[in-house]
Design a protein around this motif. Structure first.
Motif, PDB file in Angstrom:
ATOM      1  N   LEU A 105      43.139  48.906  37.203  1.00  0.00           N
ATOM      2  CA  LEU A 105      44.109  49.430  36.237  1.00  0.00           C
ATOM      3  C   LEU A 105      44.583  48.328  35.304  1.00  0.00           C
ATOM      4  O   LEU A 105      44.701  48.527  34.092  1.00  0.00           O
ATOM      5  N   ALA A 106      44.876  47.165  35.885  1.00  0.00           N
ATOM      6  CA  ALA A 106      45.356  46.040  35.088  1.00  0.00           C
ATOM      7  C   ALA A 106      44.345  45.666  34.007  1.00  0.00           C
ATOM      8  O   ALA A 106      44.701  45.433  32.846  1.00  0.00           O
ATOM      9  N   TYR A 107      43.077  45.618  34.382  1.00  0.00           N
ATOM     10  CA  TYR A 107      42.035  45.257  33.414  1.00  0.00           C
ATOM     11  C   TYR A 107      41.943  46.280  32.286  1.00  0.00           C
ATOM     12  O   TYR A 107      41.787  45.928  31.117  1.00  0.00           O
ATOM     13  N   GLU A 108      42.062  47.545  32.621  1.00  0.00           N
ATOM     14  CA  GLU A 108      41.893  48.601  31.620  1.00  0.00           C
ATOM     15  C   GLU A 108      42.991  48.614  30.563  1.00  0.00           C
ATOM     16  O   GLU A 108      42.762  49.086  29.447  1.00  0.00           O
ATOM     17  N   ILE A 109      44.166  48.094  30.887  1.00  0.00           N
ATOM     18  CA  ILE A 109      45.267  48.126  29.917  1.00  0.00           C
ATOM     19  C   ILE A 109      45.545  46.764  29.284  1.00  0.00           C
ATOM     20  O   ILE A 109      46.349  46.650  28.371  1.00  0.00           O
ATOM     21  N   SER A 110      44.856  45.717  29.753  1.00  0.00           N
ATOM     22  CA  SER A 110      45.198  44.365  29.321  1.00  0.00           C
ATOM     23  C   SER A 110      44.608  44.022  27.954  1.00  0.00           C
ATOM     24  O   SER A 110      43.424  44.252  27.702  1.00  0.00           O
ATOM     25  N   GLU A 111      45.443  43.436  27.091  1.00  0.00           N
ATOM     26  CA  GLU A 111      44.954  42.889  25.825  1.00  0.00           C
ATOM     27  C   GLU A 111      44.423  41.472  26.018  1.00  0.00           C
ATOM     28  O   GLU A 111      43.711  40.955  25.157  1.00  0.00           O
ATOM     29  N   ALA A 112      44.778  40.829  27.131  1.00  0.00           N
ATOM     30  CA  ALA A 112      44.399  39.440  27.383  1.00  0.00           C
ATOM     31  C   ALA A 112      43.142  39.377  28.245  1.00  0.00           C
ATOM     32  O   ALA A 112      42.935  40.220  29.119  1.00  0.00           O
ATOM     33  N   PRO A 113      42.293  38.355  28.033  1.00  0.00           N
ATOM     34  CA  PRO A 113      41.139  38.163  28.914  1.00  0.00           C
ATOM     35  C   PRO A 113      41.576  37.636  30.273  1.00  0.00           C
ATOM     36  O   PRO A 113      42.668  37.086  30.425  1.00  0.00           O
ATOM     37  N   PHE A 114      40.693  37.796  31.259  1.00  0.00           N
ATOM     38  CA  PHE A 114      40.985  37.373  32.632  1.00  0.00           C
ATOM     39  C   PHE A 114      40.143  36.158  33.027  1.00  0.00           C
ATOM     40  O   PHE A 114      38.976  36.050  32.654  1.00  0.00           O
ATOM     41  N   ILE A 115      40.761  35.271  33.797  1.00  0.00           N
ATOM     42  CA  ILE A 115      40.042  34.239  34.544  1.00  0.00           C
ATOM     43  C   ILE A 115      40.245  34.585  36.005  1.00  0.00           C
ATOM     44  O   ILE A 115      41.362  34.521  36.525  1.00  0.00           O
ATOM     45  N   GLY A 116      39.176  35.015  36.685  1.00  0.00           N
ATOM     46  CA  GLY A 116      39.291  35.497  38.057  1.00  0.00           C
ATOM     47  C   GLY A 116      38.754  34.488  39.051  1.00  0.00           C
ATOM     48  O   GLY A 116      37.671  33.925  38.855  1.00  0.00           O
ATOM     49  N   ILE A 117      39.497  34.262  40.117  1.00  0.00           N
ATOM     50  CA  ILE A 117      39.118  33.278  41.135  1.00  0.00           C
ATOM     51  C   ILE A 117      39.023  33.956  42.490  1.00  0.00           C
ATOM     52  O   ILE A 117      39.961  34.627  42.919  1.00  0.00           O
ATOM     53  N   THR A 118      37.892  33.772  43.167  1.00  0.00           N
ATOM     54  CA  THR A 118      37.754  34.275  44.529  1.00  0.00           C
ATOM     55  C   THR A 118      36.984  33.259  45.363  1.00  0.00           C
ATOM     56  O   THR A 118      36.546  32.226  44.870  1.00  0.00           O
ATOM     57  N   GLY A 119      36.814  33.571  46.654  1.00  0.00           N
ATOM     58  CA  GLY A 119      36.168  32.664  47.595  1.00  0.00           C
ATOM     59  C   GLY A 119      36.869  32.761  48.933  1.00  0.00           C
ATOM     60  O   GLY A 119      37.941  33.364  49.046  1.00  0.00           O
ATOM     61  N   THR A 120      36.287  32.177  49.958  1.00  0.00           N
ATOM     62  CA  THR A 120      36.906  32.223  51.286  1.00  0.00           C
ATOM     63  C   THR A 120      38.087  31.271  51.357  1.00  0.00           C
ATOM     64  O   THR A 120      39.177  31.647  51.789  1.00  0.00           O
ATOM     65  N   ASN A 121      37.885  30.042  50.943  1.00  0.00           N
ATOM     66  CA  ASN A 121      38.948  29.038  50.967  1.00  0.00           C
ATOM     67  C   ASN A 121      39.137  28.453  49.564  1.00  0.00           C
ATOM     68  O   ASN A 121      38.208  28.410  48.760  1.00  0.00           O
ATOM     69  N   GLY A 122      40.352  27.997  49.302  1.00  0.00           N
ATOM     70  CA  GLY A 122      40.622  27.285  48.059  1.00  0.00           C
ATOM     71  C   GLY A 122      41.051  28.132  46.891  1.00  0.00           C
ATOM     72  O   GLY A 122      41.312  27.605  45.801  1.00  0.00           O
ATOM     73  N   LYS A 123      41.157  29.458  47.077  1.00  0.00           N
ATOM     74  CA  LYS A 123      41.487  30.331  45.947  1.00  0.00           C
ATOM     75  C   LYS A 123      42.840  29.991  45.334  1.00  0.00           C
ATOM     76  O   LYS A 123      42.975  29.891  44.119  1.00  0.00           O
ATOM     77  N   THR A 124      43.838  29.854  46.187  1.00  0.00           N
ATOM     78  CA  THR A 124      45.198  29.662  45.678  1.00  0.00           C
ATOM     79  C   THR A 124      45.345  28.322  44.988  1.00  0.00           C
ATOM     80  O   THR A 124      45.942  28.229  43.907  1.00  0.00           O
ATOM     81  N   THR A 125      44.806  27.268  45.595  1.00  0.00           N
ATOM     82  CA  THR A 125      44.878  25.943  44.962  1.00  0.00           C
ATOM     83  C   THR A 125      44.146  25.944  43.632  1.00  0.00           C
ATOM     84  O   THR A 125      44.657  25.429  42.626  1.00  0.00           O
ATOM     85  N   THR A 126      42.952  26.523  43.592  1.00  0.00           N
ATOM     86  CA  THR A 126      42.178  26.570  42.353  1.00  0.00           C
ATOM     87  C   THR A 126      42.894  27.383  41.285  1.00  0.00           C
ATOM     88  O   THR A 126      42.970  26.970  40.114  1.00  0.00           O
ATOM     89  N   THR A 127      43.423  28.530  41.666  1.00  0.00           N
ATOM     90  CA  THR A 127      44.155  29.373  40.717  1.00  0.00           C
ATOM     91  C   THR A 127      45.348  28.626  40.137  1.00  0.00           C
ATOM     92  O   THR A 127      45.583  28.644  38.921  1.00  0.00           O
ATOM     93  N   THR A 128      46.089  27.949  41.003  1.00  0.00           N
ATOM     94  CA  THR A 128      47.264  27.203  40.548  1.00  0.00           C
ATOM     95  C   THR A 128      46.866  26.063  39.626  1.00  0.00           C
ATOM     96  O   THR A 128      47.509  25.832  38.590  1.00  0.00           O
ATOM     97  N   LEU A 129      45.819  25.343  39.972  1.00  0.00           N
ATOM     98  CA  LEU A 129      45.355  24.228  39.128  1.00  0.00           C
ATOM     99  C   LEU A 129      44.934  24.728  37.745  1.00  0.00           C
ATOM    100  O   LEU A 129      45.276  24.119  36.720  1.00  0.00           O
ATOM    101  N   ILE A 130      44.179  25.821  37.709  1.00  0.00           N
ATOM    102  CA  ILE A 130      43.746  26.359  36.413  1.00  0.00           C
ATOM    103  C   ILE A 130      44.957  26.752  35.579  1.00  0.00           C
ATOM    104  O   ILE A 130      45.044  26.437  34.380  1.00  0.00           O
ATOM    105  N   PHE A 131      45.895  27.451  36.204  1.00  0.00           N
ATOM    106  CA  PHE A 131      47.105  27.860  35.487  1.00  0.00           C
ATOM    107  C   PHE A 131      47.852  26.641  34.944  1.00  0.00           C
ATOM    108  O   PHE A 131      48.251  26.613  33.772  1.00  0.00           O
ATOM    109  N   GLU A 132      48.030  25.625  35.775  1.00  0.00           N
ATOM    110  CA  GLU A 132      48.757  24.425  35.352  1.00  0.00           C
ATOM    111  C   GLU A 132      48.036  23.713  34.206  1.00  0.00           C
ATOM    112  O   GLU A 132      48.660  23.240  33.250  1.00  0.00           O
TER     113      GLU A 132
END
Length: 449
Positions: A105-132
């Motif tokens: 749903l979020a993708y269908e209404i968003s005007e902004a592009p997405f940077i999506g992060i997944t994986g077994t380990n490291g998702k949160t650290t990687t997501t935070t680093l990219i955001f920062e």
């Protein structure tokens, strides 16, 4: 927010509430759908359901009645935590009702592009680093998903000049249809969540969905050193951007002679990175790749990596007390995470470990345990961890009632320059509601010192 008439006058069931379910139900109601929510928690104990009822949304609480699906629903929006072998979900599949998660749903209404992060380990650290990095680079990012605000709430606020950085679980990715991130990151793949996915191939397939809709105009950042990840990359239509901690890559992110590179360009010296651990170097390389692909300048990347000390509860540096350095790694709810944490240090370590007994043994920790100065155990798995500790030759092993009592004991057993590390290798649910609660108790106990 994009104008979207796709759901107008459609009869939609939102299965399971929590934050994502409330957001999905509210958004669909706003988009003109006829929404029914169904949640296990009784209505009298369910303030979220009560609030939705006040909006005019149909609310059914207390159980999941299978015959509800006979009422002509055209779509089910499922809480990610509800597995596909749940009877209600299985029945919806049998009836041919499409099932999505709130991320779609979020993708269908968003005007902004997405940077999506997944994986077994490291998702949160990687997501935070990219955001920062994007924030320091003036790219106006917004953070969403498991680490931040619910994705559909963020998407309603986002504009075209923003970028939504989103951490994605396999549970969420199984419920996408058109979701297509401009940049996707797959950090690594190990066995996990097999109680939900039932099989390893199903889990890996769910992770691969992050790139299933990408095209050559998009980027897929992948771990070059993992065969399972590269197998997924070979099937992707996106432009592949690899990262490696073991060999220099002309294209992608890697290390050489004490420097971190992207596409052959030196970015910064590795010695300037304050976040410890080889596993975190993987997260750092994937974050650098994402930042460079969005046009972030090196000075912004340098600033973040020379100041970022970790995400809370993920090898988080708490402080120096009496010459001992304290680290909170309460998020280490499995053996691999604790192995990575122990391998991040060269100094003597006093380890605090234990928690929920899921039936597994801890023999895989034996090599990493050989550098431990003392082991303090707690929780249901205390005895199992002590057995491996004795096998590793750890001379000082003490059992305590809980994390709070472990901290002063660790101080007494340690010396200046030692590391005192909470890295439980277990889930928290035998004693604490969440790993965050467990980590906060550790932090408070350290500050009491």
């Amino acid at each position: 927010m994009k104008q979207n008439t796709k759901y107008q006058h459609k009869k939609i069931l939102v299965l399971g509430l929590a934050k994502s379910g409330v957001s999905a139900a509210t958004l669909l109601h706003k988009l003109g759908a006829f929404v029914t929510i169904n949640d296990l928690k009784p209505f009298s104990e369910n303030p979220e359901a009560q609030g939705l009822l006040e909006q005019g949304i149909t609310v059914i609480c207390g159980d999941h009645p299978i015959d509800l699906l006979d009422e002509g629903f055209e779509l089910v929006v499922k809480n990610p935590g509800i597995p596909y072998h749940n009877p209600m979900v299985k029945r919806a599949i049998e009836k041919g009702i499409p099932i999505i998660t709130e991320v779609e749903l979020a993708y269908e209404i968003s005007e902004a592009p997405f940077i999506g992060i997944t994986g077994t380990n490291g998702k949160t650290t990687t997501t935070t680093l990219i955001f920062e990095m994007l924030e320091k680079g003036s790219k106006m990012p917004m953070i969403a998903g498991n680490i931040g605000t619910v994705a559909s709430d963020v998407a309603q606020m986002a504009e075209g000049h923003n970028q939504i950085v989103i951490e994605l679980s396999s549970f969420q990715l199984m419920g996408i249809d058109t979701f297509r991130p401009k940049i996707a990151v797959l950090t690594n793949l190990y066995d996990a969540h097999l109680d939900y996915h039932r099989t390893r191939p199903e889990y890996f397939e769910a992770k691969s969905y992050i790139t299933k809709n990408q095209t050559v105009d998009d980027y897929f950042i992948v771990n070059y050193e993992q065969e399972e990840v590269m197998n997924i990359a070979r099937l992707s239509q996106a432009t592949i951007v690899p990262f490696s901690t073991k060999q220099f890559l002309e294209t992608g992110a890697s290390v050489k002679d004490g420097w971190v590179y992207f596409n052959g360009e030196p970015i910064l010296e590795r010695s300037q990175i304050v976040l410890p651990g080889d596993h975190n170097l993987e997260n750092i390389l994937s974050a650098i790749a994402a930042a460079k692909l969005t046009g972030v300048e090196n000075r912004a990347i340098h600033y973040v990596l020379s100041t970022f000390t970790g995400v809370k509860h993920r090898l988080q540096y708490i402080g120096d007390k009496h010459g001992r350095k304290f680290y909170n790694d309460s998020k280490a709810t499995n053996i691999l995470a604790t192995q990575n944490a122990l391998n991040a240090f060269r100094q003597p370590v006093v380890l605090l470990a234990g928690g929920l007994d899921r039936g597994n043994e801890f023999d895989e920790l034996l090599p990493a345990f050989k550098q431990i100065k003392a082991l303090i155990t707690f929780g249901q798995t205390a005895e199992k961890l002590e057995r491996v500790g004795k096998q590793a030759g750890i001379k000082t092993i003490i059992r305590v009632d809980n994390v709070e009592k472990a901290v002063p004991v660790a101080l007494d057993l340690s010396e200046a320059d030692d590391i005192i590390l909470l890295s439980p290798a277990c889930a928290s649910w035998d004693q604490y509601k969440t790993f965050e609660v467990r980590g906060d108790i550790f932090i408070n106990a350290v500050h009491k010192l």
